[in-house]
Design a protein around this motif. Structure first.
Motif, PDB file in Angstrom:
ATOM      1  N   ARG A  74       0.830  -1.208   0.000  1.00 21.69           N
ATOM      2  CA  ARG A  74       0.000   0.000   0.000  1.00 21.69           C
ATOM      3  C   ARG A  74       0.865   1.260   0.000  1.00 21.69           C
ATOM      4  N   GLU A 115       2.153   1.707  -3.490  1.00 24.13           N
ATOM      5  CA  GLU A 115       1.050   2.193  -4.322  1.00 24.13           C
ATOM      6  C   GLU A 115       0.843   3.686  -4.114  1.00 24.13           C
ATOM      7  N   PHE A 116       0.847   4.125  -2.865  1.00 22.18           N
ATOM      8  CA  PHE A 116       0.677   5.546  -2.583  1.00 22.18           C
ATOM      9  C   PHE A 116       1.805   6.357  -3.203  1.00 22.18           C
ATOM     10  N   ASN A 117       3.041   5.917  -2.997  1.00 23.71           N
ATOM     11  CA  ASN A 117       4.177   6.671  -3.514  1.00 23.71           C
ATOM     12  C   ASN A 117       4.147   6.790  -5.027  1.00 23.71           C
ATOM     13  N   MET A 146       1.541   6.403  -7.106  1.00 21.46           N
ATOM     14  CA  MET A 146       0.318   6.959  -7.686  1.00 21.46           C
ATOM     15  C   MET A 146       0.001   8.382  -7.212  1.00 21.46           C
ATOM     16  N   TYR A 147       0.299   8.688  -5.952  1.00 18.04           N
ATOM     17  CA  TYR A 147      -0.208   9.928  -5.378  1.00 18.04           C
ATOM     18  C   TYR A 147       0.851  10.904  -4.884  1.00 18.04           C
ATOM     19  N   ASP A 148       2.029  10.428  -4.516  1.00 22.43           N
ATOM     20  CA  ASP A 148       3.052  11.316  -3.955  1.00 22.43           C
ATOM     21  C   ASP A 148       3.574  12.261  -5.037  1.00 22.43           C
ATOM     22  N   ARG A 149       3.409  13.555  -4.827  1.00 22.89           N
ATOM     23  CA  ARG A 149       3.783  14.533  -5.855  1.00 22.89           C
ATOM     24  C   ARG A 149       5.278  14.551  -6.118  1.00 22.89           C
ATOM     25  N   THR A 185       7.465  12.044  -5.822  1.00 23.96           N
ATOM     26  CA  THR A 185       7.836  10.848  -6.585  1.00 23.96           C
ATOM     27  C   THR A 185       7.364  10.978  -8.028  1.00 23.96           C
ATOM     28  N   LYS A 186       6.133  11.420  -8.214  1.00 25.73           N
ATOM     29  CA  LYS A 186       5.616  11.584  -9.579  1.00 25.73           C
ATOM     30  C   LYS A 186       6.429  12.607 -10.358  1.00 25.73           C
TER      31      LYS A 186
END
Length: 82
Positions: free
Chosen positions: A12, A15-17, A19-22, A24-25
Motif C-alpha cells: 500500500r 502504491e501511494f508513492n 500513484m499519489y506522492d507529488r 515521486t511523480k
C-alpha cells in the motif's frame, strides 16, 4: 501472519508513492537527467499485493485498521494536561 500483513502494508505504501506522492511523480516524470534508481530507493525491498485483502476484526491487525479508519482528535478530548 504478521509477515503477510507487513508485506501488504508495504504494498500500500508503494502504491501511494507511485500513484499519489507529488515528489515521486515529479521525479519520475522529469524528462532529462532523472535518476529513477534514486527515486525508487525509498521503496521497500519486498512488498505484496492482494486483491480485496481483509483481516479478521478481532486480530491485532484488524484492531489497528479500526483505529486508523476512525482517528481521534486528541486535542478536543478531556483529561489532558492543561
Amino acid at each position: 501472519k504478521q509477515k503477510e500483513w507487513q508485506q501488504v502494508r508495504r504494498g500500500r505504501y508503494v502504491e501511494f508513492n507511485l500513484m499519489y506522492d507529488r515528489g515521486t511523480k515529479f521525479g519520475l516524470n522529469t524528462p532529462k537527467n532523472s535518476r529513477v534508481e534514486s527515486i525508487l530507493m525509498s521503496l521497500p525491498l519486498t512488498a505484496r499485493w492482494e486483491y480485496m485483502y481483509e483481516v479478521e476484526d478481532d486480530s491485532p491487525e484488524g484492531q489497528m485498521q479500526a483505529v486508523l479508519k476512525a482517528p481521534r482528535n486528541w486535542l478536543l478530548e478531556d483529561g489532558g494536561a492543561a
